[in-house]
Design a protein around this motif. Structure first.
Motif, PDB file in Angstrom:
ATOM      1  N   SER A 142       0.772  -1.268   0.038  1.00  0.00           N
ATOM      2  CA  SER A 142      -0.015  -0.092   0.102  1.00  0.00           C
ATOM      3  C   SER A 142       0.663   1.259  -0.004  1.00  0.00           C
ATOM      4  CB  SER A 142      -0.858  -0.054   1.280  1.00  0.00           C
ATOM      5  OG  SER A 142       0.008   0.038   2.431  1.00  0.00           O
ATOM      6  N   THR A 143       2.090   1.351   0.443  1.00  0.00           N
ATOM      7  CA  THR A 143       3.116   2.251   0.398  1.00  0.00           C
ATOM      8  C   THR A 143       3.851   2.702  -0.667  1.00  0.00           C
ATOM      9  OG1 THR A 143       4.860   1.007   1.692  1.00  0.00           O
ATOM     10  CG2 THR A 143       3.030   2.224   2.973  1.00  0.00           C
ATOM     11  N   GLU A 144       3.723   1.574  -1.731  1.00  0.00           N
ATOM     12  CA  GLU A 144       4.428   1.765  -2.970  1.00  0.00           C
ATOM     13  C   GLU A 144       3.565   2.532  -3.849  1.00  0.00           C
ATOM     14  OE1 GLU A 144       5.933  -1.773  -4.320  1.00  0.00           O
ATOM     15  OE2 GLU A 144       6.902  -2.517  -2.505  1.00  0.00           O
ATOM     16  N   GLN A 145       4.489   2.921  -4.566  1.00  0.00           N
ATOM     17  CA  GLN A 145       3.904   3.812  -5.930  1.00  0.00           C
ATOM     18  C   GLN A 145       4.916   3.701  -7.050  1.00  0.00           C
ATOM     19  OE1 GLN A 145       3.725   7.855  -4.602  1.00  0.00           O
ATOM     20  NE2 GLN A 145       5.923   8.302  -4.554  1.00  0.00           N
ATOM     21  N   GLY A 146       4.222   4.297  -8.374  1.00  0.00           N
ATOM     22  CA  GLY A 146       5.031   4.190  -9.440  1.00  0.00           C
ATOM     23  C   GLY A 146       4.481   3.058 -10.378  1.00  0.00           C
ATOM     24  N   GLY A 147       5.217   3.309 -11.623  1.00  0.00           N
ATOM     25  CA  GLY A 147       4.667   2.421 -12.738  1.00  0.00           C
ATOM     26  C   GLY A 147       3.737   3.239 -13.751  1.00  0.00           C
ATOM     27  N   TRP A 148       3.001   2.242 -14.396  1.00  0.00           N
ATOM     28  CA  TRP A 148       2.197   2.630 -15.432  1.00  0.00           C
ATOM     29  C   TRP A 148       0.763   2.462 -15.299  1.00  0.00           C
ATOM     30  CZ3 TRP A 148       4.087   3.768 -20.985  1.00  0.00           C
ATOM     31  CH2 TRP A 148       5.570   3.627 -20.869  1.00  0.00           C
ATOM     32  N   ARG A 198       4.808  -3.061 -11.548  1.00  0.00           N
ATOM     33  CA  ARG A 198       3.534  -2.085 -11.627  1.00  0.00           C
ATOM     34  C   ARG A 198       3.240  -1.454 -12.973  1.00  0.00           C
ATOM     35  NH1 ARG A 198       1.794  -0.372  -6.872  1.00  0.00           N
ATOM     36  NH2 ARG A 198       1.287   1.632  -7.813  1.00  0.00           N
ATOM     37  N   VAL A 199       2.543  -2.298 -13.751  1.00  0.00           N
ATOM     38  CA  VAL A 199       2.011  -2.020 -14.995  1.00  0.00           C
ATOM     39  C   VAL A 199       0.532  -2.225 -15.064  1.00  0.00           C
ATOM     40  CG1 VAL A 199       2.148  -2.161 -17.632  1.00  0.00           C
ATOM     41  CG2 VAL A 199       4.263  -2.178 -16.090  1.00  0.00           C
ATOM     42  N   PHE A 200      -0.310  -1.403 -14.935  1.00  0.00           N
ATOM     43  CA  PHE A 200      -1.847  -1.229 -14.861  1.00  0.00           C
ATOM     44  C   PHE A 200      -2.409  -0.936 -16.093  1.00  0.00           C
ATOM     45  CE2 PHE A 200      -0.180  -0.914 -10.629  1.00  0.00           C
ATOM     46  CZ  PHE A 200      -0.785  -1.932 -10.007  1.00  0.00           C
ATOM     47  N   SER A 201      -3.730  -1.627 -16.254  1.00  0.00           N
ATOM     48  CA  SER A 201      -4.427  -1.138 -17.602  1.00  0.00           C
ATOM     49  C   SER A 201      -5.684  -1.238 -16.988  1.00  0.00           C
ATOM     50  CB  SER A 201      -4.259  -2.350 -18.526  1.00  0.00           C
ATOM     51  OG  SER A 201      -5.408  -2.087 -19.527  1.00  0.00           O
ATOM     52  N   ALA A 202      -6.674  -0.166 -17.607  1.00  0.00           N
ATOM     53  CA  ALA A 202      -8.094   0.181 -17.322  1.00  0.00           C
ATOM     54  C   ALA A 202      -8.745   0.252 -18.610  1.00  0.00           C
ATOM     55  CB  ALA A 202      -8.164   1.264 -16.150  1.00  0.00           C
ATOM     56  N   ALA A 203      -9.985  -0.350 -18.562  1.00  0.00           N
ATOM     57  CA  ALA A 203     -10.778  -0.312 -19.892  1.00  0.00           C
ATOM     58  C   ALA A 203     -11.858   0.925 -19.577  1.00  0.00           C
ATOM     59  CB  ALA A 203     -11.421  -1.246 -20.168  1.00  0.00           C
ATOM     60  N   LEU A 204     -12.066   1.856 -20.745  1.00  0.00           N
ATOM     61  CA  LEU A 204     -12.811   2.936 -20.813  1.00  0.00           C
ATOM     62  C   LEU A 204     -13.987   2.396 -21.444  1.00  0.00           C
ATOM     63  CD1 LEU A 204     -10.495   5.948 -21.257  1.00  0.00           C
ATOM     64  CD2 LEU A 204     -11.390   4.933 -18.969  1.00  0.00           C
ATOM     65  N   HIS A 205     -15.180   2.643 -21.265  1.00  0.00           N
ATOM     66  CA  HIS A 205     -16.614   2.399 -21.844  1.00  0.00           C
ATOM     67  C   HIS A 205     -17.412   3.565 -21.965  1.00  0.00           C
ATOM     68  CE1 HIS A 205     -15.393  -1.964 -21.026  1.00  0.00           C
ATOM     69  NE2 HIS A 205     -15.105  -1.488 -19.997  1.00  0.00           N
ATOM     70  N   ARG A 206     -17.874   3.659 -23.260  1.00  0.00           N
ATOM     71  CA  ARG A 206     -18.629   4.995 -23.337  1.00  0.00           C
ATOM     72  C   ARG A 206     -20.391   4.634 -23.487  1.00  0.00           C
ATOM     73  NH1 ARG A 206     -17.689   7.266 -29.347  1.00  0.00           N
ATOM     74  NH2 ARG A 206     -15.581   6.674 -28.933  1.00  0.00           N
ATOM     75  N   ALA A 207     -21.011   5.329 -23.332  1.00  0.00           N
ATOM     76  CA  ALA A 207     -22.425   4.928 -23.266  1.00  0.00           C
ATOM     77  C   ALA A 207     -22.992   4.830 -24.625  1.00  0.00           C
ATOM     78  CB  ALA A 207     -23.189   6.314 -22.548  1.00  0.00           C
ATOM     79  N   PRO A 221     -13.995  12.287 -12.017  1.00  0.00           N
ATOM     80  CA  PRO A 221     -14.059  12.152 -10.634  1.00  0.00           C
ATOM     81  C   PRO A 221     -13.447  10.542 -10.401  1.00  0.00           C
ATOM     82  CG  PRO A 221     -15.817  13.367 -10.984  1.00  0.00           C
ATOM     83  CD  PRO A 221     -15.165  12.940 -12.514  1.00  0.00           C
ATOM     84  N   ALA A 222     -14.047   9.501 -11.211  1.00  0.00           N
ATOM     85  CA  ALA A 222     -13.745   8.259 -11.040  1.00  0.00           C
ATOM     86  C   ALA A 222     -12.218   8.103 -11.363  1.00  0.00           C
ATOM     87  CB  ALA A 222     -14.639   7.249 -11.790  1.00  0.00           C
ATOM     88  N   LEU A 223     -11.807   8.582 -12.496  1.00  0.00           N
ATOM     89  CA  LEU A 223     -10.407   8.446 -12.918  1.00  0.00           C
ATOM     90  C   LEU A 223      -9.366   8.997 -11.716  1.00  0.00           C
ATOM     91  CD1 LEU A 223      -8.303   7.770 -14.969  1.00  0.00           C
ATOM     92  CD2 LEU A 223      -8.583   9.950 -16.139  1.00  0.00           C
ATOM     93  N   ARG A 228      -5.351   8.084  -7.233  1.00  0.00           N
ATOM     94  CA  ARG A 228      -5.082   8.246  -6.076  1.00  0.00           C
ATOM     95  C   ARG A 228      -4.494   6.957  -5.463  1.00  0.00           C
ATOM     96  NH1 ARG A 228      -8.981  12.408  -6.284  1.00  0.00           N
ATOM     97  NH2 ARG A 228     -10.425  11.047  -5.263  1.00  0.00           N
ATOM     98  N   GLU A 229      -5.428   6.011  -5.821  1.00  0.00           N
ATOM     99  CA  GLU A 229      -5.161   4.567  -5.212  1.00  0.00           C
ATOM    100  C   GLU A 229      -4.009   4.044  -5.822  1.00  0.00           C
ATOM    101  OE1 GLU A 229      -7.481   0.124  -5.460  1.00  0.00           O
ATOM    102  OE2 GLU A 229      -8.163   1.983  -6.390  1.00  0.00           O
TER     103      GLU A 229
END
Length: 301
Positions: A142-148, A198-207, A221-223, A228-229
């Protein structure tokens, strides 16, 4: 061409008021003179040719019958000439009632990323983040950070893939499929990210296009909460629609790629969508330059 008319034909023409002019018969002496001039040889030894004398034909003399028909011809009414056509004045141009200039060029207005209200990111949602390379050595606390953090929009109607076409277990695990997923995996491996934890991916979905967005929430706001997480060093946005939704702008992809961006204080780089790179291979060099720039933020440059 000579007209050989007998007395009956001439009488008919006279009755119709048509005057027939016949040449005056030439005397034998005049005929002999003309024949002698025509038969004389032309001088060829002279440097300058002598001018040729042209003999005007004798004036026609009307016979007595034609002279008698002249008063009748003069009494005939002259043919009526049609009136000369005058140029009509050009009709005035139609009046412009709209208030705009007649030849003012239309300006190109780019469409928003999504949402009939015209707000980029309105109606978009973001899925939970996932690790792109789950088998990389992980030391995440939880204390680590960095990456993509890689943001992308998956296909609306993805095709059904066979097990052989699906990404392998050690390849990049994203919402992309098929050749687009393989291309993104190759580009990330070229940077050595398959060894990064620490390489993360998140998908975006349009209405959907017919969705009611009157009570829809914005994406930002959600992004920002996700950033922050995870606290990544860099955000990589793939594609024009995703970039407009994330940044809240309507600009073209070229401008968005050229300008520096920050989301919640995190450096953000915009690049091409892998599906577009499959259709336009000439853009791969620019996409690689964007990834190198993003990699520089993860190294503190």
């Amino acid at each position: 061409m000579a007209l050989n008319l007998d007395a009956r034909q001439r009488a008919m023409l006279e009755a119709m008021g048509i005057t027939v002019w016949l040449p005056e018969p030439m005397e034998p002496a005049a005929i002999a003179a003309v024949t002698a001039v025509a038969a004389a040889p032309s001088p060829v030894a002279e440097s300058v040719a002598a001018p040729v004398m042209r003999v005007a034909p004798p004036a026609p003399v009307s016979p007595p019958m034609a002279q008698a028909a002249a008063p009748a011809a003069e009494a005939a009414p002259a043919p009526v000439q049609p009136p000369a056509q005058t140029a009509r004045p050009a009709s005035p141009p139609p009046q412009n009632l709209s208030g705009h200039r007649a030849h003012e060029p239309r300006q190109f207005v780019q469409q928003p990323a999504a949402g009939p209200a015209g707000e980029p990111g309105l109606g978009w949602t973001i899925s939970p983040a996932q690790l792109v390379y789950p088998h990389a050595p992980q030391h995440v606390h939880s204390t680590e950070q960095g990456g993509w953090l890689i943001l992308l929009e998956p296909a609306a109607n993805p095709p059904l893939l066979s097990p052989a076409q699906r990404p392998a277990a050690d390849s990049a695990q994203t919402a992309l499929q098929g050749d687009a997923a393989k291309l993104l995996d190759n580009m990330l491996r070229a940077l050595g990210l398959q060894e990064k934890p620490r390489v993360f991916s998140a998908a975006l979905h349009r209405a959907p296009p017919d969705a009611d967005l009157s009570h829809a929430q914005a994406l930002q706001p959600a992004l920002e909460a996700l950033l922050r997480e995870l606290r990544p060093d860099c955000v990589l946005v793939l594609g024009l629609a995703s970039a407009r939704a994330v940044l809240g702008r309507h600009d073209a992809l070229g401008r968005l790629r050229a300008e520096p961006h920050h989301i919640a204080g995190v450096p953000t780089v915009v690049t091409y969508d892998p599906n577009y790179l499959l259709r336009a291979p000439q853009a791969k060099a620019g996409a690689w330059a964007d990834l190198v720039q993003a990699d520089a933020f993860t190294k503190g440059l």
